[in-house]
Design a protein around this motif. Structure first.
Motif, PDB file in Angstrom:
ATOM      1  N   VAL A 146       0.841  -1.207   0.000  1.00 38.86           N
ATOM      2  CA  VAL A 146       0.000   0.000   0.000  1.00 38.86           C
ATOM      3  C   VAL A 146       0.873   1.253   0.000  1.00 38.86           C
ATOM      4  CG1 VAL A 146      -1.614   1.371   1.392  1.00 38.86           C
ATOM      5  CG2 VAL A 146      -2.007  -1.086   1.066  1.00 38.86           C
ATOM      6  N   GLY A 151      -1.172   4.284  -1.666  1.00 46.40           N
ATOM      7  CA  GLY A 151      -2.510   4.111  -1.122  1.00 46.40           C
ATOM      8  C   GLY A 151      -3.620   3.942  -2.134  1.00 46.40           C
ATOM      9  N   LYS A 152      -3.278   3.789  -3.425  1.00 47.08           N
ATOM     10  CA  LYS A 152      -4.339   3.614  -4.417  1.00 47.08           C
ATOM     11  C   LYS A 152      -3.844   2.789  -5.601  1.00 47.08           C
ATOM     12  CE  LYS A 152      -3.292   8.088  -6.590  1.00 47.08           C
ATOM     13  NZ  LYS A 152      -3.846   9.407  -6.982  1.00 47.08           N
ATOM     14  N   GLY A 153      -4.794   2.089  -6.242  1.00 45.23           N
ATOM     15  CA  GLY A 153      -4.452   1.302  -7.420  1.00 45.23           C
ATOM     16  C   GLY A 153      -5.097  -0.070  -7.385  1.00 45.23           C
ATOM     17  N   ASN A 154      -4.914  -0.804  -8.488  1.00 43.15           N
ATOM     18  CA  ASN A 154      -5.473  -2.145  -8.642  1.00 43.15           C
ATOM     19  C   ASN A 154      -4.442  -3.204  -8.287  1.00 43.15           C
ATOM     20  OD1 ASN A 154      -7.825  -0.974  -9.680  1.00 43.15           O
ATOM     21  ND2 ASN A 154      -7.081  -1.084 -11.793  1.00 43.15           N
ATOM     22  N   PHE A 178      -5.905  -3.858   3.306  1.00 43.10           N
ATOM     23  CA  PHE A 178      -6.511  -3.353   2.064  1.00 43.10           C
ATOM     24  C   PHE A 178      -7.883  -2.719   2.330  1.00 43.10           C
ATOM     25  CE2 PHE A 178      -3.975  -7.019   0.060  1.00 43.10           C
ATOM     26  CZ  PHE A 178      -2.864  -6.212  -0.098  1.00 43.10           C
ATOM     27  N   ASN A 181      -7.807   0.777   3.389  1.00 43.72           N
ATOM     28  CA  ASN A 181      -7.326   1.715   2.370  1.00 43.72           C
ATOM     29  C   ASN A 181      -8.274   1.661   1.175  1.00 43.72           C
ATOM     30  OD1 ASN A 181      -4.336   2.751   3.117  1.00 43.72           O
ATOM     31  ND2 ASN A 181      -4.616   0.662   3.878  1.00 43.72           N
ATOM     32  N   PRO A 182      -9.311   2.500   1.170  1.00 39.17           N
ATOM     33  CA  PRO A 182     -10.352   2.424   0.128  1.00 39.17           C
ATOM     34  C   PRO A 182      -9.841   2.696  -1.280  1.00 39.17           C
ATOM     35  CG  PRO A 182     -10.626   4.381   1.514  1.00 39.17           C
ATOM     36  CD  PRO A 182      -9.610   3.521   2.182  1.00 39.17           C
ATOM     37  N   GLY A 183      -8.642   3.242  -1.408  1.00 40.62           N
ATOM     38  CA  GLY A 183      -8.088   3.475  -2.737  1.00 40.62           C
ATOM     39  C   GLY A 183      -7.533   2.220  -3.388  1.00 40.62           C
ATOM     40  N   ILE A 184      -7.454   1.143  -2.625  1.00 40.09           N
ATOM     41  CA  ILE A 184      -6.937  -0.126  -3.140  1.00 40.09           C
ATOM     42  C   ILE A 184      -8.104  -1.005  -3.601  1.00 40.09           C
ATOM     43  CG2 ILE A 184      -5.696  -2.250  -2.570  1.00 40.09           C
ATOM     44  CD1 ILE A 184      -3.863   0.163  -2.680  1.00 40.09           C
ATOM     45  N   LYS A 185      -8.020  -1.471  -4.845  1.00 40.76           N
ATOM     46  CA  LYS A 185      -9.056  -2.354  -5.390  1.00 40.76           C
ATOM     47  C   LYS A 185      -8.439  -3.716  -5.693  1.00 40.76           C
ATOM     48  CE  LYS A 185     -12.394  -2.913  -9.160  1.00 40.76           C
ATOM     49  NZ  LYS A 185     -12.930  -2.334 -10.428  1.00 40.76           N
ATOM     50  N   ASP A 214      -1.589  -2.736 -10.754  1.00 40.90           N
ATOM     51  CA  ASP A 214      -0.567  -1.831 -10.200  1.00 40.90           C
ATOM     52  C   ASP A 214       0.269  -2.460  -9.096  1.00 40.90           C
ATOM     53  OD1 ASP A 214      -1.581   0.474 -11.742  1.00 40.90           O
ATOM     54  OD2 ASP A 214      -3.322   0.295 -10.425  1.00 40.90           O
TER      55      ASP A 214
END
Length: 334
Positions: A146, A151-154, A178, A181-185, A214
């Motif tokens: 993360v 903090g974001k990405g797939n 995960f 961390n809402p930016g993680i999908k 990512d």
């Protein structure tokens, strides 16, 4: 006179204790060892660590080996057979957190010590456990990933074998991170048995279905090595990936490090197999033993990677070991 009698009684107790300990140390025990799964190199080395330790104690230990091949019903049957053979102790790596409980209860009722190796059950029906904190194992890699991704990405996730506490707990720890961390999908989570070929195939399929990945959270070094090869075969740029202390993976990481590849390697030492026998013997000798030996997670970073890579040893080797290089070479022929 009273002081003299007290001194004599104390000396008698101490002497009796010494005689009992000496007798226990001279006794030869029969120990049942369950090879729960031999389908990946970590499990092979875990068993080798136990065998090497048993060889050191061959004057005190007679081992009855059984093979469960990752099959829970076969594992139950094998443990039943060990109970029938009246072994002194059983060392097993449960392939289910619940299914083995009645059988392990039966073993203990028969006076057999039960030692859990590297995997847990959802009851207290055992005498000792030796493992690593698998929830922390999953969290450690996830937190690093993360951070690397801002903090974001797939991401995609590679797990071990569903139903085994090791795999389930590692993913539980990672998922907690995960989810926070809402930016993680999470595009997909696949069971790949901690195996290179299965890991590579799973990632190849996920790459074909997803134009943007990512990051890769993997709970096994061989699977991460397969992930790297899948990315390269698909001509996709490498992304941050978590790994483990598998030598093949560490070699590849080192080779790619100067090209910008970033990673972290968590570890579940294969010497747990050796430690399980030491704990079992202490139990049988009547010594005081910590019931739950849950070790912190050893971690390899880019800064200390060079200390762990063994260029002259097989890719199948795992770095956190008590085996000698010669023993490793005998197990894994290059």
């Amino acid at each position: 006179m009273q002081m003299g009698l007290k001194t004599l009684l104390t000396a008698a107790v101490v002497t009796a204790g010494m005689i009992t300990s000496a007798f226990a140390a001279d006794k030869k025990y029969t120990i049942g060892y369950d090879n729960y799964f031999m389908g990946n190199s970590w499990s092979v080395q875990l068993a080798a660590e136990f065998k090497a330790e048993a060889e050191k104690d061959k004057d005190r230990v007679n081992v009855v080996y059984v093979e469960s091949a990752g099959d829970t019903q076969k594992q139950i049957t094998n443990i039943e057979d060990l109970i029938t053979k009246k072994v002194d102790a059983i060392i097993t790596t449960p392939t289910s957190p619940t299914a083995l409980i009645p059988t392990l209860k039966k073993a203990r009722a028969a006076g057999i010590k039960v030692v859990l190796l590297a995997s847990t059950i959802k009851s207290q029906d055992y005498d000792a456990l030796v493992t690593v904190d698998d929830i922390a194992f999953g969290k450690t890699g996830a937190e690093w990933l993360v951070k690397q991704m801002g903090g974001k990405g797939n991401i995609i996730a590679l797990n071990g074998i569903a139903g085994i506490s090791v795999s389930d707990d590692r993913y539980k720890g990672a998922k907690e991170v995960f989810d926070a961390n809402p930016g993680i999908k999470i595009l997909g989570a696949v069971d790949a048995s901690w195996d290179y070929a299965q890991g590579k195939q799973a990632v190849s399929n996920l790459l074909a279905a997803n134009p943007q990945i990512d990051g890769v959270w993997s709970q096994g070094g061989a699977m991460t090595l397969g992930a790297i090869d899948a990315f390269e075969a698909a001509q996709r740029p490498l992304v941050p990936m978590t790994g483990e202390d598998n030598n093949g993976y560490l070699k590849r990481w080192q080779a790619l490090k100067d090209k910008g590849f970033v990673s972290i390697a968590t570890s579940k030492p294969t010497w747990l197999g050796s430690e399980a026998l030491r704990i079992t013997l202490d139990l049988l000798d009547g010594k005081s033993v910590t019931r739950d030996t849950v070790l912190p997670v050893p971690t390899i970073t880019a800064d200390d990677l060079g200390k762990y890579v063994k260029a002259d040893l097989s890719d199948s080797f795992w770095a956190n070991t008590r085996l000698t290089d010669e023993q490793v070479k005998a197990i894994f022929a290059n």
